[in-house]
Design a protein around this motif. Sequence first.
Motif, PDB file in Angstrom:
ATOM      1  N   VAL A 234       0.861  -1.188   0.000  1.00 22.13           N
ATOM      2  CA  VAL A 234       0.000   0.000   0.000  1.00 22.13           C
ATOM      3  C   VAL A 234       0.897   1.238   0.000  1.00 22.13           C
ATOM      4  CG1 VAL A 234      -1.783   1.288   1.227  1.00 22.13           C
ATOM      5  CG2 VAL A 234      -1.847  -1.218   1.217  1.00 22.13           C
ATOM      6  N   GLU A 235       0.835   2.008  -1.080  1.00 21.82           N
ATOM      7  CA  GLU A 235       1.690   3.181  -1.236  1.00 21.82           C
ATOM      8  C   GLU A 235       1.274   4.322  -0.323  1.00 21.82           C
ATOM      9  OE1 GLU A 235       1.860   4.393  -5.303  1.00 21.82           O
ATOM     10  OE2 GLU A 235       2.441   2.408  -6.015  1.00 21.82           O
ATOM     11  N   ALA A 236       2.250   5.166   0.028  1.00 17.15           N
ATOM     12  CA  ALA A 236       1.967   6.390   0.777  1.00 17.15           C
ATOM     13  C   ALA A 236       0.985   7.230  -0.031  1.00 17.15           C
ATOM     14  CB  ALA A 236       3.254   7.165   1.024  1.00 17.15           C
ATOM     15  N   GLY A 237       0.061   7.913   0.661  1.00 20.00           N
ATOM     16  CA  GLY A 237      -0.955   8.721  -0.006  1.00 20.00           C
ATOM     17  C   GLY A 237      -2.240   7.965  -0.286  1.00 20.00           C
ATOM     18  N   THR A 238      -2.337   6.702   0.157  1.00 22.25           N
ATOM     19  CA  THR A 238      -3.551   5.908  -0.049  1.00 22.25           C
ATOM     20  C   THR A 238      -4.526   6.137   1.097  1.00 22.25           C
ATOM     21  OG1 THR A 238      -2.271   4.189  -1.195  1.00 22.25           O
ATOM     22  CG2 THR A 238      -4.467   3.579  -0.402  1.00 22.25           C
ATOM     23  N   ALA A 239      -5.691   6.701   0.790  1.00 26.27           N
ATOM     24  CA  ALA A 239      -6.729   6.930   1.802  1.00 26.27           C
ATOM     25  C   ALA A 239      -7.238   5.590   2.323  1.00 26.27           C
ATOM     26  CB  ALA A 239      -7.880   7.732   1.211  1.00 26.27           C
ATOM     27  N   PHE A 240      -7.672   5.581   3.559  1.00 24.80           N
ATOM     28  CA  PHE A 240      -8.185   4.353   4.168  1.00 24.80           C
ATOM     29  C   PHE A 240      -9.293   3.742   3.320  1.00 24.80           C
ATOM     30  CE2 PHE A 240     -10.874   1.905   7.043  1.00 24.80           C
ATOM     31  CZ  PHE A 240      -9.934   1.096   7.649  1.00 24.80           C
ATOM     32  N   GLU A 241     -10.191   4.586   2.822  1.00 25.24           N
ATOM     33  CA  GLU A 241     -11.326   4.105   2.019  1.00 25.24           C
ATOM     34  C   GLU A 241     -10.880   3.455   0.716  1.00 25.24           C
ATOM     35  OE1 GLU A 241     -11.121   7.075   3.444  1.00 25.24           O
ATOM     36  OE2 GLU A 241     -12.748   7.002   4.906  1.00 25.24           O
ATOM     37  N   ASP A 242      -9.649   3.787   0.273  1.00 26.44           N
ATOM     38  CA  ASP A 242      -9.137   3.231  -0.976  1.00 26.44           C
ATOM     39  C   ASP A 242      -8.314   1.960  -0.787  1.00 26.44           C
ATOM     40  OD1 ASP A 242     -10.347   5.294  -2.387  1.00 26.44           O
ATOM     41  OD2 ASP A 242      -8.579   6.592  -2.243  1.00 26.44           O
ATOM     42  N   LEU A 243      -8.163   1.533   0.461  1.00 28.73           N
ATOM     43  CA  LEU A 243      -7.457   0.273   0.703  1.00 28.73           C
ATOM     44  C   LEU A 243      -8.258  -0.876   0.108  1.00 28.73           C
ATOM     45  CD1 LEU A 243      -6.446   0.779   4.453  1.00 28.73           C
ATOM     46  CD2 LEU A 243      -4.894   0.728   2.484  1.00 28.73           C
TER      47      LEU A 243
END
Length: 195
Positions: free
Chosen positions: A165-174
């Motif tokens: 999971v890359e930096a800048g990934t919102a929780f909702e986009d996991l």
Amino acid sequence: MVATSVNRQSLTNEYIVDSKVFTASILSQETPMPFIGRFGFRSGRDIDKFKQVNYKIGRTGVPIVLDNTAAFLEAEVAQSIDVVTHTLFIGRIVACEVLERDAEPMTYAYYRDIKHGRTPKTAATYIREKQAAKLNEGATNMDKYKCLMCGYIYDPDVGDPENGVEAGTAFEDLPDDWVCPECGAGKEEFEPVED
């Protein structure tokens, strides 16, 4: 005799129904949260829970976890009671052993009050926390999220690089199948962190 309540949707329930045997490990207070998460919040349908875990095969053929275990009980099912979401298995103890005499057994109160552990939503003892529901109402995409089970904080500025999971990934986009890297709890066990 001993009784255990197991969610009917869990793989463990299927195993007990088919084999008519089960074991209960009495964990020590020092058991790390990721270990608890591996067995308590992950499904055997998704991971091999026994990979890299010390265990032995008991008298009834059931695996008995040795890591972090103060003692265990091994039982044959004497009666099963359907209680809608769970099955109550009543077992006759056929073997038991204390593995670590100096280990303090972890009670549920210790897990909850000292280790700050939580109960998964599928557990018979789960009680929805009103605060968590209230916090979720005002959540924004780039909020930090806290695991209710172990306290891990997901920070979108950091991501979860060890799990892709890359930096800048919102929780909702996991991804939907993303789990807490500390204890294995699913996304539904997280709440936004208040600033």
